[in-house]
Design a protein around this motif. Structure first.
Motif, PDB file in Angstrom:
ATOM      1  N   ASP A  41     123.207  45.834  13.449  1.00 47.75           N
ATOM      2  CA  ASP A  41     122.733  47.099  12.901  1.00 47.75           C
ATOM      3  C   ASP A  41     123.559  48.293  13.350  1.00 47.75           C
ATOM      4  OD1 ASP A  41     120.688  45.823  11.580  1.00 47.75           O
ATOM      5  OD2 ASP A  41     119.263  46.094  13.231  1.00 47.75           O
ATOM      6  N   VAL A  42     124.049  48.279  14.595  1.00 49.80           N
ATOM      7  CA  VAL A  42     124.711  49.462  15.148  1.00 49.80           C
ATOM      8  C   VAL A  42     126.065  49.154  15.773  1.00 49.80           C
ATOM      9  CG1 VAL A  42     122.602  50.775  15.541  1.00 49.80           C
ATOM     10  CG2 VAL A  42     123.410  49.180  17.281  1.00 49.80           C
ATOM     11  N   TYR A  60     129.785  49.714  19.719  1.00 50.64           N
ATOM     12  CA  TYR A  60     128.599  50.371  19.186  1.00 50.64           C
ATOM     13  C   TYR A  60     128.988  51.678  18.499  1.00 50.64           C
ATOM     14  CZ  TYR A  60     125.534  47.208  21.694  1.00 50.64           C
ATOM     15  OH  TYR A  60     124.870  46.087  22.133  1.00 50.64           O
ATOM     16  N   VAL A  61     128.122  52.134  17.624  1.00 52.11           N
ATOM     17  CA  VAL A  61     128.350  53.365  16.880  1.00 52.11           C
ATOM     18  C   VAL A  61     128.526  54.552  17.818  1.00 52.11           C
ATOM     19  CG1 VAL A  61     127.324  54.945  15.196  1.00 52.11           C
ATOM     20  CG2 VAL A  61     127.074  52.504  14.902  1.00 52.11           C
ATOM     21  N   SER A  62     127.861  54.536  18.974  1.00 50.91           N
ATOM     22  CA  SER A  62     127.959  55.645  19.914  1.00 50.91           C
ATOM     23  C   SER A  62     129.362  55.785  20.496  1.00 50.91           C
ATOM     24  CB  SER A  62     126.937  55.482  21.043  1.00 50.91           C
ATOM     25  OG  SER A  62     127.226  54.313  21.787  1.00 50.91           O
TER      26      SER A  62
END
Length: 124
Positions: A41-42, A60-62
């Protein structure tokens, strides 16, 4: 989206993947890198170059930032020689300007350097 280009966030903590050790002027992002696959998902898988083969390719997206095409804030990995810890040393190559500021009781000398692996516009 798959196929877009993103910048990869560089960790500011010691001992973690780090691309410089100059305090406040550490690079925050490197890249751009192409997104190959959407994982979970991320998380996204990136197309990393051979110079970063020791780094896991899923982030991760972060840890990612959208790339807008303005190259003024990017350190390109192919011009920088990394050591085994994925770090490099900033070195001054040319003195561009000198100035002496006079205060009431003392004089402060300032020197403007052009740094290795950075254009003239980023001289400090």
């Amino acid at each position: 989206m798959v196929g877009e280009q993103v910048l990869l966030k560089v960790s500011p903590m010691k001992g973690v993947m780090r691309f410089g050790n100059m305090g406040k002027i550490n690079p925050r992002f490197i890249g751009p890198f192409k997104i190959l696959n959407h994982v979970g998902d991320v998380a996204y898988e990136l197309a990393l170059p051979l110079g970063l083969s020791g780094v896991h390719t899923v982030f991760y997206v972060s840890m990612l930032k959208r790339y807008h095409g303005d190259g003024s804030f990017i350190i390109y990995w192919d011009f920088v020689l990394f050591d085994e810890n994925f770090s490099y040393k900033e070195e001054p190559i040319v003195i561009l300007d000198r100035e002496v500021r006079k205060l009431r009781s003392k004089e402060i000398a300032s020197v403007k350097f052009q740094w290795k692996n950075h254009p003239i516009e980023e001289a400090t």
